[in-house]
Design a protein around this motif. Structure first.
Motif, PDB file in Angstrom:
ATOM      1  N   THR A 356      29.186 110.163  45.818  1.00 22.02           N
ATOM      2  CA  THR A 356      30.223 111.185  45.593  1.00 22.02           C
ATOM      3  C   THR A 356      31.153 111.291  46.795  1.00 22.02           C
ATOM      4  OG1 THR A 356      28.790 112.408  44.079  1.00 22.02           O
ATOM      5  CG2 THR A 356      30.596 113.619  45.065  1.00 22.02           C
ATOM      6  N   SER A 359      33.812 108.759  46.359  1.00 22.53           N
ATOM      7  CA  SER A 359      34.799 109.169  45.349  1.00 22.53           C
ATOM      8  C   SER A 359      35.745 110.225  45.917  1.00 22.53           C
ATOM      9  CB  SER A 359      34.097 109.692  44.099  1.00 22.53           C
ATOM     10  OG  SER A 359      33.515 110.959  44.320  1.00 22.53           O
ATOM     11  N   MET A 401      40.036 112.636  37.999  1.00 20.34           N
ATOM     12  CA  MET A 401      38.575 112.700  38.086  1.00 20.34           C
ATOM     13  C   MET A 401      38.000 113.491  36.916  1.00 20.34           C
ATOM     14  SD  MET A 401      36.486 113.507  41.545  1.00 20.34           S
ATOM     15  CE  MET A 401      34.843 112.914  41.814  1.00 20.34           C
ATOM     16  N   ILE A 482      38.095 108.437  37.982  1.00 23.01           N
ATOM     17  CA  ILE A 482      36.769 108.442  38.599  1.00 23.01           C
ATOM     18  C   ILE A 482      35.872 109.361  37.777  1.00 23.01           C
ATOM     19  CG2 ILE A 482      35.454 109.027  40.676  1.00 23.01           C
ATOM     20  CD1 ILE A 482      38.006 108.467  42.297  1.00 23.01           C
ATOM     21  N   ASP A 484      32.454 111.072  37.691  1.00 22.39           N
ATOM     22  CA  ASP A 484      31.321 111.409  38.564  1.00 22.39           C
ATOM     23  C   ASP A 484      30.203 112.029  37.724  1.00 22.39           C
ATOM     24  OD1 ASP A 484      29.626 111.949  40.628  1.00 22.39           O
ATOM     25  OD2 ASP A 484      30.881 113.454  41.588  1.00 22.39           O
TER      26      ASP A 484
END
Length: 625
Positions: A356, A359, A401, A482, A484
């Motif tokens: 993380t 990212s 994201m 992205i 996550d």
């Protein structure tokens, strides 16, 4: 002998004056010394049944029929009907935490942040077994040692926020077991844990069950865990039992369509290229899309190039005179990779490995100590870490994201319309009519009904909330998204919908994904290439098939050994999985550890885009099976 026998249990809730049945005539049993798994999706009534057994139903809920018979092995002639006990009477308080223990799904919210672990376990012990405090402390430290704390004396004085997810779950287990209960209820005990930590916690539960002879009611939606832990399985859907039987019957001879659908919805390593997950219920049909964008040339520059990222965090405190107890932790240590346009790069590893943080550096939410991130869309080459002010604001729409927790990432005070319009307003995209039309298109793209636009996030299910999060990420037409841990909090059925949606959107729009997860089966389904991260470094990078067929690094092999399959012919060897955690390099071959004379570790090529982090002089032919 049955420790627990539930017969025709009915539980109702009264909300806004309307009565509604959520558990409709459920019957099940938990024999002494056995593990019974209660399997179903969120909202099927699993947790409500566990709350009824513990006498913890919310005020709006109540048992409207049936019985919950508990037979204590210490007094087998006495049978207690929990359903008839007063909610806060002495009878239920004597059972709860004493003879019936419970592990909750989220240990962080179940443990008090202002009391030490030792104090909380001591409270549970002294409530049911009064004794002198020194004797209690001795018992608690012995239990902490049994559940895997290496230094129980130190652990006694730690707070929950000082522990990792796996250690918090062990502390919960110690608290549930300190009074040696006859029945342990484990409500999704490993959902939020990495596969290696999950394997350790499940192994610990099995060992303690054998040692103490207790029965376990395991509540989960993970069929891999069920196949490796359960003796009997009960499948529940919307408060009704669909199928029950031994674990052999359930997995080898499933009969009910719902159970078969649950098995088909789980991603697994045997899936062929192009094979899709079968969602239990498909989302709303999405509109047909024009031809996908052309694929980039093979020699095109990568969309994103990451090189030499370093990030160190300093923890502890400093005194007024500059002295103190400070330690530095290398969260990211010389990380580099490329992401080609249109591909999905998977980034996997245990919690705390630095995924993380990487990212957040790409998103410019965290500033690295050193390194570079280059974004190249074919028209211009942008140094992402060098952007400032207006240039950074203009770049932000290019990278978006999707967050892990859709509940906390959506504002509870904004309607869906406002949530999806907000990025368009901030970046000045179109007038209000154009923005409203764009929002309606986004709702169609993610398969949500237009009537939902004026609702607030709390009125949606977890899967629907995640769809709203995906729509928000798509609002500004980003080049890179992205993801996550986008499905870690979702059931297998909803997870299948979301993963299929992401794959469809990628194919239709030519999207590029960095997909972060600790679920290897999910990454195997989504990713073209996979980077494996341990202790802040990428230890292996390979195309999907190469990584799963020929894992080279001992860390990767430990991760793969720890994955529980929903297959009785491939049982998990808990002892082999990952003693001490996969990232504990004391179990690694010396070729994968830096030595004083051999120079720094380097990424050695194994062919076909497969790289492994090892000593420069290591002979991979001897090490890779």
């Amino acid at each position: 002998m049955d420790i627990l026998r539930i017969s025709d249990l009915r539980i109702g809730f009264t909300i806004h004056g309307l009565a509604r049945d959520v558990v409709k005539g459920v019957s099940l049993r938990v024999p002494a010394g056995k593990t019974v798994a209660l399997v179903g999706e969120s909202g099927s009534g699993k947790s409500v049944i566990s709350q009824a057994i513990m006498g913890l139903l919310p005020r709006a809920g109540g048992i409207t029929g049936g019985e919950i018979l508990f037979r204590d092995p210490q007094a087998p002639e006495t049978v207690v009907d929990i359903a008839t006990l007063p909610a806060e009477g002495k009878g239920i308080r004597a059972l709860r935490g004493g003879r019936i223990g419970m592990i909750f799904q989220e240990p962080m919210s179940s443990l008090s942040p202002v009391h030490t672990i030792g104090n909380q376990i001591e409270e549970a012990l002294l409530l049911h077994r009064p004794m002198p405090k020194p004797e209690a402390r001795e018992l608690i430290e012995a239990m902490l040692k049994r559940v895997g704390f290496k230094n129980p004396k130190r652990a006694f004085g730690l707070y929950s926020f000082e522990l990792s997810g796996g250690l918090r779950q062990r502390a919960m287990l110690a608290m549930a077991l300190i009074c040696q209960p006859a029945l342990l209820i484990a409500d999704e005990p490993t959902t939020a844990l990495d596969v290696t930590i999950q394997a350790q916690v499940l192994d610990l539960m099995r060992d303690l069950q054998a040692e103490m002879g207790m029965a376990i009611l395991l509540i989960t939606h993970d069929l891999g865990v069920v196949a490796n832990m359960a003796d009997e399985v009960v499948v529940i859907f919307h408060g009704e039992i669909m199928e029950r039987g031994t674990v052999e019957d359930i997995f080898r001879r499933p009969r009910h369509p719902y159970l078969k659908a649950l098995l088909d919805a789980s991603p697994h390593f045997d899936m062929q290229d192009g094979e899709r997950l079968v969602a239990l219920r498909e989302a709303r049909p999405r509109p047909a899309v024009a031809a996908p964008p052309p694929k980039p040339a093979a020699d095109a520059a990568p969309l994103l190039s990451v090189r030499g990222l370093h990030k160190t965090y300093v923890t502890g405190s400093r005194s007024f005179f500059g002295k103190g107890n400070q330690t530095s932790v290398k969260a990211v240590n010389d990380v580099g990779f490329d992401i080609r346009r249109g591909e999905c790069l998977g980034l996997v590893g245990e919690s705390g490995c630095g995924k993380t943080t990487v990212s957040k550096i790409i998103m410019r939410a965290v500033t690295p100590d050193s390194g570079e991130v280059i974004f190249d869309d074919g028209r211009e080459r942008v140094d992402v870490l060098g952007l400032e002010g207006e240039d950074l604001r203009k770049f932000r729409p290019r990278v978006q994201m999707i967050f892990q927790d859709p509940v906390s990432s959506l504002s509870p005070r904004m309607t869906v319309m406002n949530i999806l319009r907000e990025p368009l307003v901030i970046h000045g995209r179109g007038d209000q009519a154009g923005q409203d039309e764009r929002v309606r298109t986004l709702m169609q793209d993610v398969g949500l009904d237009m009537r939902f636009l004026n609702r607030y996030p709390h009125s949606f299910s977890g899967g629907q909330r995640q769809r709203i999060g995906i729509a928000r990420a798509l609002a500004l037409d980003p080049d890179l998204i992205i993801c996550d841990e986008p499905v870690s909090a979702l059931d297998v059925s909803v997870q299948a919908q979301i993963l299929n949606l992401l794959k469809d959107l990628q194919a239709e729009r030519g999207l590029t994904f960095l997909f972060i997860s600790h679920n290897l089966a999910v990454v195997n389904y989504m990713a073209d290439r996979i980077a494996v991260m341990a202790n802040g470094r990428i230890v292996e990078l390979a195309p999907r098939h190469a990584l799963f067929d020929r894992p080279a690094h001992p860390y990767t092999r430990a991760l793969l050994r720890s994955v529980p399959f929903a297959d009785l012919d491939r049982r998990l060897d808990f002892k082999l999985a990952a003693p001490g955690g996969a990232s504990d390099d004391s179990h690694w071959d010396k070729a994968f550890k830096a030595g004083p004379d051999e120079g720094a570790l380097t990424h050695l090529p194994l062919g076909d885009g497969h790289f492994v982090l090892a000593r420069p002089n290591a002979d991979m032919r001897e090490l890779v099976p």
